[in-house]
Design a protein around this motif. Sequence first.
Motif, mmCIF file in Angstrom:
data_model
loop_
_atom_site.group_PDB
_atom_site.id
_atom_site.type_symbol
_atom_site.label_atom_id
_atom_site.label_comp_id
_atom_site.label_asym_id
_atom_site.label_seq_id
_atom_site.Cartn_x
_atom_site.Cartn_y
_atom_site.Cartn_z
ATOM 1 N N GLU A 147 -7.027 -17.866 -28.084
ATOM 2 C CA GLU A 147 -7.828 -18.533 -29.021
ATOM 3 C C GLU A 147 -9.308 -19.067 -28.583
ATOM 4 N N ASP A 148 -9.165 -19.850 -27.627
ATOM 5 C CA ASP A 148 -10.428 -20.538 -27.025
ATOM 6 C C ASP A 148 -11.315 -19.495 -26.502
ATOM 7 N N SER A 149 -11.172 -18.055 -26.332
ATOM 8 C CA SER A 149 -11.940 -17.093 -25.651
ATOM 9 C C SER A 149 -12.465 -16.220 -26.774
ATOM 10 N N GLY A 150 -12.150 -16.691 -27.974
ATOM 11 C CA GLY A 150 -12.646 -16.035 -29.223
ATOM 12 C C GLY A 150 -11.991 -14.737 -29.600
ATOM 13 N N TYR A 151 -10.758 -14.857 -29.679
ATOM 14 C CA TYR A 151 -9.782 -13.854 -30.365
ATOM 15 C C TYR A 151 -8.743 -14.378 -31.309
ATOM 16 N N VAL A 152 -8.247 -13.705 -32.267
ATOM 17 C CA VAL A 152 -7.139 -13.862 -33.063
ATOM 18 C C VAL A 152 -5.833 -13.348 -32.482
ATOM 19 N N PRO A 153 -4.994 -14.182 -32.088
ATOM 20 C CA PRO A 153 -3.682 -13.817 -31.539
ATOM 21 C C PRO A 153 -2.880 -13.022 -32.355
ATOM 22 N N LEU A 154 -2.446 -11.842 -32.306
ATOM 23 C CA LEU A 154 -1.703 -10.931 -33.208
ATOM 24 C C LEU A 154 -0.214 -10.991 -32.867
ATOM 25 N N ALA A 155 -0.012 -10.759 -31.584
ATOM 26 C CA ALA A 155 1.565 -10.566 -31.512
ATOM 27 C C ALA A 155 1.669 -10.874 -29.761
ATOM 28 N N HIS A 156 2.933 -11.325 -29.461
ATOM 29 C CA HIS A 156 3.282 -11.378 -28.150
ATOM 30 C C HIS A 156 4.738 -11.139 -27.764
ATOM 31 N N PHE A 157 5.237 -10.402 -26.841
ATOM 32 C CA PHE A 157 6.334 -10.272 -26.628
ATOM 33 C C PHE A 157 6.630 -10.151 -25.153
ATOM 34 N N ILE A 158 7.869 -10.232 -24.608
ATOM 35 C CA ILE A 158 8.404 -10.303 -23.323
ATOM 36 C C ILE A 158 8.658 -9.015 -22.806
ATOM 37 N N LEU A 159 8.365 -8.327 -21.819
ATOM 38 C CA LEU A 159 8.853 -6.976 -21.483
ATOM 39 C C LEU A 159 10.328 -7.053 -21.008
ATOM 40 N N PRO A 160 11.139 -6.169 -21.195
ATOM 41 C CA PRO A 160 12.738 -6.143 -20.940
ATOM 42 C C PRO A 160 12.857 -6.230 -19.374
ATOM 43 N N LYS A 161 13.797 -6.636 -19.145
ATOM 44 C CA LYS A 161 14.291 -6.699 -17.502
ATOM 45 C C LYS A 161 14.121 -5.188 -17.130
ATOM 46 N N GLU A 162 14.738 -4.420 -17.895
ATOM 47 C CA GLU A 162 14.873 -3.049 -17.329
ATOM 48 C C GLU A 162 13.207 -2.296 -17.122
ATOM 49 N N ALA A 163 12.329 -2.864 -17.862
ATOM 50 C CA ALA A 163 11.288 -2.535 -17.552
ATOM 51 C C ALA A 163 10.490 -2.568 -16.285
ATOM 52 N N TRP A 164 11.033 -3.715 -15.726
ATOM 53 C CA TRP A 164 10.701 -4.027 -14.374
ATOM 54 C C TRP A 164 11.564 -3.074 -13.307
ATOM 55 N N TRP A 165 12.735 -2.524 -13.633
ATOM 56 C CA TRP A 165 13.394 -1.770 -12.751
ATOM 57 C C TRP A 165 13.375 -0.356 -12.772
ATOM 58 N N LYS A 166 13.248 0.257 -13.765
ATOM 59 C CA LYS A 166 13.225 1.746 -13.905
ATOM 60 C C LYS A 166 12.192 2.680 -13.558
ATOM 61 N N PHE A 167 10.711 2.180 -13.726
ATOM 62 C CA PHE A 167 9.665 2.740 -13.052
ATOM 63 C C PHE A 167 9.106 2.382 -12.094
#
Length: 246
Positions: A172-192
């Motif tokens: 917000e302080d950098s001049g953006y409107v935040p639209l969404a955020h989400f945590i990557l699933p744990k499997e996203a660390w492992w598979k690739f």
Amino acid sequence: MDIFFEIHKELPREGPGDTESTLKALSFVPEIREDGRILDIACGPGMQTIDLARNTKGTIEALDTHRPFLEVLEEKIREAGYGDRIKTRNHSMFHLDYGEASFDLIWSEGAIYIIGFEKGLKAWKKFLKPGGHMVVSELSWLKKKISKSPQAFWGKHYPGISTISKNMKIIEDSGYVPLAHFILPKEAWWKFYYRPLIRRIEKLRVEHQGDGKWERSLDEELEEVELFKNYSSEYGYVFYVMRKIE
């Protein structure tokens, strides 16, 4: 020879992520038309670059400082037939030289930490068109109280790591409107990433047995993997989707 790049050679990705997470983040961005332009900063071997091409209509410039990563991506581009839509560039995120308002979407998975989350958001903003979108994934604390081991490890390797709430404030302080955020699933660390990395380490440990420098580097890589096994509830990569204020 750079030991880090040799360890990470031939990995599908250079950090946590997967197609499902890339497409989820993209779903919060308005459709990129055929005349739209996308900049993929620190694209690595480009798995997400190809995902973006498959799911948008615009052209993409994929940028990275490590030429061998771009060569891997260029082969993927040829195989997918995207030569007219994806161009690669061997260039640094620290010295972007595009014209102002050049891109509809700036994308960077697992790499903005190199320049710093706040610095990157502010430095890259001018290259977005008014109302353009920025999507980045950033290592973030997921809890208020963090155990000593991840505090010590990331305090050494990425002291800029922060909480989701603080990163939202930076957005917000950098001049953006935040639209969404989400945590990557744990499997996203492992598979690739981590599983291929472990196999790579096992191979290199045999090839460089008795070489202290190599063995220390391989041990450091495994330390990160073990840390995530034990403390994945306390930190993770978070996708942040935002729109530049017009």
